[in-house]
Motif scaffolding. Structure first.
Motif, PDB file in Angstrom:
ATOM      1  N   ASP A 227       0.866  -1.174   0.000  1.00  0.00           N
ATOM      2  CA  ASP A 227       0.000   0.000   0.000  1.00  0.00           C
ATOM      3  C   ASP A 227       0.907   1.230   0.000  1.00  0.00           C
ATOM      4  O   ASP A 227       1.650   1.450   0.963  1.00  0.00           O
ATOM      5  N   PHE A 228       0.829   2.034  -1.062  1.00  0.00           N
ATOM      6  CA  PHE A 228       1.779   3.135  -1.228  1.00  0.00           C
ATOM      7  C   PHE A 228       1.151   4.502  -0.945  1.00  0.00           C
ATOM      8  O   PHE A 228      -0.012   4.746  -1.263  1.00  0.00           O
ATOM      9  N   TYR A 229       1.985   5.364  -0.372  1.00  0.00           N
ATOM     10  CA  TYR A 229       1.661   6.768  -0.143  1.00  0.00           C
ATOM     11  C   TYR A 229       2.803   7.611  -0.708  1.00  0.00           C
ATOM     12  O   TYR A 229       3.953   7.167  -0.730  1.00  0.00           O
ATOM     13  N   VAL A 230       2.464   8.820  -1.144  1.00  0.00           N
ATOM     14  CA  VAL A 230       3.484   9.779  -1.575  1.00  0.00           C
ATOM     15  C   VAL A 230       3.347  11.012  -0.703  1.00  0.00           C
ATOM     16  O   VAL A 230       2.240  11.513  -0.481  1.00  0.00           O
ATOM     17  N   ILE A 231       4.479  11.479  -0.205  1.00  0.00           N
ATOM     18  CA  ILE A 231       4.471  12.689   0.627  1.00  0.00           C
ATOM     19  C   ILE A 231       5.290  13.748  -0.085  1.00  0.00           C
ATOM     20  O   ILE A 231       6.440  13.516  -0.477  1.00  0.00           O
ATOM     21  N   ASN A 232       4.667  14.905  -0.250  1.00  0.00           N
ATOM     22  CA  ASN A 232       5.281  16.021  -0.955  1.00  0.00           C
ATOM     23  C   ASN A 232       5.534  17.139   0.046  1.00  0.00           C
ATOM     24  O   ASN A 232       4.661  17.485   0.832  1.00  0.00           O
TER      25      ASN A 232
ATOM     26  N   LYS B 282       8.647  10.596  10.626  1.00  0.00           N
ATOM     27  CA  LYS B 282       7.885  11.812  10.307  1.00  0.00           C
ATOM     28  C   LYS B 282       6.792  11.501   9.282  1.00  0.00           C
ATOM     29  O   LYS B 282       5.650  11.954   9.406  1.00  0.00           O
ATOM     30  N   ALA B 283       7.147  10.698   8.278  1.00  0.00           N
ATOM     31  CA  ALA B 283       6.182  10.310   7.248  1.00  0.00           C
ATOM     32  C   ALA B 283       5.058   9.467   7.847  1.00  0.00           C
ATOM     33  O   ALA B 283       3.890   9.626   7.486  1.00  0.00           O
ATOM     34  N   LYS B 284       5.415   8.575   8.754  1.00  0.00           N
ATOM     35  CA  LYS B 284       4.422   7.706   9.402  1.00  0.00           C
ATOM     36  C   LYS B 284       3.385   8.541  10.155  1.00  0.00           C
ATOM     37  O   LYS B 284       2.189   8.285  10.074  1.00  0.00           O
ATOM     38  N   LYS B 285       3.871   9.546  10.897  1.00  0.00           N
ATOM     39  CA  LYS B 285       2.956  10.429  11.639  1.00  0.00           C
ATOM     40  C   LYS B 285       2.035  11.184  10.681  1.00  0.00           C
ATOM     41  O   LYS B 285       0.847  11.351  10.947  1.00  0.00           O
ATOM     42  N   GLN B 286       2.601  11.655   9.563  1.00  0.00           N
ATOM     43  CA  GLN B 286       1.807  12.397   8.582  1.00  0.00           C
ATOM     44  C   GLN B 286       0.748  11.506   7.948  1.00  0.00           C
ATOM     45  O   GLN B 286      -0.397  11.916   7.754  1.00  0.00           O
ATOM     46  N   ILE B 287       1.099  10.269   7.643  1.00  0.00           N
ATOM     47  CA  ILE B 287       0.149   9.329   7.033  1.00  0.00           C
ATOM     48  C   ILE B 287      -0.939   8.943   8.027  1.00  0.00           C
ATOM     49  O   ILE B 287      -2.108   8.834   7.663  1.00  0.00           O
TER      50      ILE B 287
END
Length: 197
Positions: free
Chosen positions: A75-80, A159-164
């Motif tokens: 399961d993919f996410y992209v963070i910009n 940081k990405a995990k918290k944002q997701i």
């Protein structure tokens, strides 16, 4: 959008309460208000669903193609990173589940950023892939082949995990409000149609 959803909820609730007004000079105004609220709600939701279902091609965007070469579905996410000057406001997007040897395309708005992160989950909470990518030329589309389980930066992946997690929490909250709105919309519609019959 959350504010509009909440306003629709309140107006539909008022409309439902006004269905009790059946006699007197206010009955005509109550019915007119109820009809206008139902039409407005249906219009807003129709517009929103059409907008969400159309492919998200943005002007001056970078097309990102993620190819899953791993033997499992991820399961993919992209963070910009939208605003690097102000400590980087992170914008998460759910790309979706990608099966082995399949790909997905996402369009990223990179006018205020030159970096994005790709995050892959195995299951709901197990982060198994994190990579950081720079975009030196915004006229060239990006292709990412996920060939192994990697975490390029533990600090940034946290940081990405918290944002997701925040992104998924907001979507869950929005989903609950939309379900409540649909329930009230259905009740209002049923009451209006029953009154006509």
């Amino acid at each position: 959008m959350m504010f509009i959803i909440f306003i629709i909820f309140l107006t539909l609730l008022i409309s439902l309460l006004l269905s009790k007004v059946k006699k007197g000079k206010n009955a005509k105004w109550a019915k007119l208000f109820r009809i206008s609220v139902v039409v407005f709600s249906i219009s807003i939701f129709t517009y929103w669903f059409i907008q969400k279902s159309v492919i998200g091609v943005i002007n001056n965007s970078v097309a990102l193609q993620i190819i899953n070469k791993l033997p499992q579905t991820l399961d993919f996410y992209v963070i910009n990173q939208n605003d690097p000057e102000k400590d980087g406001i992170l914008d998460a997007k759910h790309v979706g589940k990608i099966r082995p040897e399949y790909y997905r395309i996402e369009y990223l708005k990179m006018d205020r950023s030159d970096e994005y992160w790709v995050v892959g989950y195995l299951g709901k909470k197990n982060l198994v892939y994190f990579s950081q990518h720079s975009v030196p030329n915004k006229n060239i589309d990006q292709i990412i082949e996920v060939q192994n389980y990697i975490n390029q930066s533990l600090k940034l992946s946290e940081k990405a995990k918290k944002q997701i997690d925040a992104y998924n929490h907001e979507n869950s909250k929005l989903g609950i409000w939309i379900v409540l709105d649909f329930l009230l919309l259905f009740l209002n519609l049923v009451l209006l149609l029953r009154n006509k019959n």
